[in-house]
Structures are given as structure tokens and as C-alpha cells.
Write an enzyme that holds these catalytic residues in place. Structure first.
Site: not given
Ligand code: KIV
Length: 272
Positions: A51-52, A90, A120, A122, A189
Site C-alpha cells: 500500500d506504499s 497488501d 499482507k 499490519e 519494519e
């Protein structure tokens, strides 16, 4: 490639096996067909449609505005370019936080509509149930601890996480909980090197570091950062393997000059 010329596709079983054999896992982000084809052909193991995307491709100040529709659109393109690598989508902000059912449905979209091989997401213990339900639907889940950019406002900025005994202990516990919930791998991270080492050694699943030192089972970077395309800011953990921003600007300047002077198109690039 195998000796028969058949692609040895990367699966969760391969990733698990690599940890047992002490082989490092390589992972990069990609957001479009062309870049996915390049990194795939160069031998990357995992492509993350991160999602960057929101920051390096769509120009937002954070990853928070990214939607499921953005992610599905870009993941489809990446899947068309990747032949060997495992492709992970993501899960964007608010696609898995509101309810477990919604999270499972959104995770399923990455596989069913976009052709990804897993997702993925978070978070620590607070996403354990979501992780368990997505994994038990047969969808490989990569977890993500440490600096989790979707929680930037709660974390108070983009900074190193897990400093101090209490924070380190909580991260080690979270890692164990996510492994137990069924995650097949875990991104760490912006985590101190020794903490990332301890977590890596305490788990049977694969850890992928980004700003978490050399002891992780694999590494990931944002492709626009490591190729030197994204110039707005560069985190300390980014090594620039190229300076494409400069090269692209030079190429465009030269093109502009040649069009303005009439040097392009010459006979070699024209039909007679
Ligand atoms: O969105 C992303 O690109 C990521 C990686 C940096 C791990 O989450």
C-alpha cells in the site's frame, strides 16, 4: 528455472523450506505489469503490491487513502507480469479492521479477482483473529510488526519501534501470537537489529526485514526507493542500488532538446 526450462514457482512451502535451509528470501514491491516482469525475471522470490503505492505511485502523504479498488487494480497488473514470484496483495487501511467477515471477503478478492497468492496485513495481537480466519480460508497471510504505517498517527510518526524492554517483550509476544494464528511469514519494519534477531530465532515462520538488520530470514524494500526514483524522502534503511530519477530526468531533457532542435526524429526513426 529448472533443467527442463520449467519455472520453479515460489509457494509458501518453498518459503518455509528456505528458512530450514538457511537461504535468504528476497522481496520487493511492484505496482505495475512492467516492473513486475523486470523483478520477476531478475529472480525475486516475493513481489509485494504494497500500500506504499499510495505514496510512491499515487502521490498521497501517507498510505491511509489507499482503497481496495486501488489495490485490486494494481495487483491485477502485477500478477500479469509475474511468472515465478509469489505475489502478495497488501490489505489497505480499513479493509480488515471493521469486521472479521469483511476482512476475509477483502482478502479473498486479492486471490479471486486479482490473481494474487496471498495477502499482507499490519498489526499484532489485535489482528490475530482476522489472521486466523483469513488463513483458515486457505489464504496465505504475511503479518507485519514494528513500524506499521497505517497506524502512523497512533505511533506518532515514522520511527523505530520495539525500543525498551516492555515494547520489545510485547513485540516478541505478538510475533508468537501471529505465528500461532497461522501467518506464514512476518515483516519486521524499523526494529532494532538484536530484537529482530531474537524474533527470527524464536519463530518457525519466515521473517522479512525492512530496517530490521541482517538477521531476518529475508529482506524487502520499496522498489521506487531502492532504484532511486522516489525522491521526496529516503529512510535510513534504504540502500539506493540505482539513481533512476537522475537518469530519467537526463533522458527527458535530452528528448526535449532533440525535439526542439529537430534532431529527433532522424531518418532511422522515420518511415521513408
Ligand atoms: O506497503 C509496503 O510497501 C510495505 C513494505 C514496506 C513492507 O508494507
Amino acid at each position: 528455472m529448472s533443467t527442463q526450462g520449467k519455472l520453479n514457482k515460489i509457494t509458501t512451502a518453498v518459503i518455509r523450506d528456505m528458512k530450514k535451509k538457511n537461504q535468504k528470501v528476497t522481496m520487493l514491491t511492484a505496482y505495475d505489469y512492467g516492473t513486475a516482469a523486470v523483478v520477476d525475471e531478475a529472480g525475486i522470490d516475493i513481489i509485494l503490491v504494497g500500500d506504499s503505492l499510495g505514496m510512491v505511485v499515487l502521490g498521497y502523504d501517507s498510505t491511509l487513502p489507499v482503497t481496495m479498488e486501488d489495490m485490486i487494480h494494481h495487483t491485477k497488473a502485477v500478477c500479469r507480469g509475474a511468472k515465478r514470484a509469489m505475489v502478495l496483495g497488501d490489505m489497505p487501511f480499513m479493509s480488515y479492521q471493521a469486521s472479521v467477515d469483511e476482512a476475509v471477503r477483502n482478502a479473498g478478492r486479492f486471490l479471486q479477482e486479482a490473481g494474487a497468492h496471498g495477502v499482507k496485513l499490519e498489526g499484532g495481537r489485535e489482528v490475530a483473529e482476522v489472521t486466523r480466519r483469513i488463513a483458515s480460508a486457505g489464504i496465505p497471510v504475511m503479518a507485519h510488526l514494528g513500524l506499521t504505517p497505517q497506524s502512523v498517527h497512533q505511533l506518532g510518526g515514522y520511527k523505530v519501534q520495539g525500543k525498551g524492554d516492555a515494547a520489545a517483550k510485547r513485540m516478541i509476544e505478538d510475533a508468537g501470537i501471529l505465528e500461532e494464528a497461522g501467518a506464514f511469514a512476518l515483516v519486521l519494519e524499523c526494529v532494532p537489529v538484536q530484537l529482530a534477531r531474537e524474533i527470527t530465532e524464536s519463530l518457525t515462520i519466515t521473517t522479512i526485514g525492512i530496517g530490521a538488520g541482517v538477521h531476518c530470514d529475508g529482506q524487502v524494500l520499496v522498489i521506487n526507493d531502492m532504484l532511486g526514483i522516489f525522491e521526496r524522502f529516503t529512510p535510513k534503511f534504504v540502500k539506493k542500488y540505482a539513481n533512476l530519477n537522475l537518469q530519467m530526468k537526463e533522458a527527458v531533457r535530452q528528448y526535449c532538446d532533440e525535439v526542439r532542435t529537430g534532431a529527433f526524429p532522424d531518418d532511422a526513426h522515420s518511415f521513408m
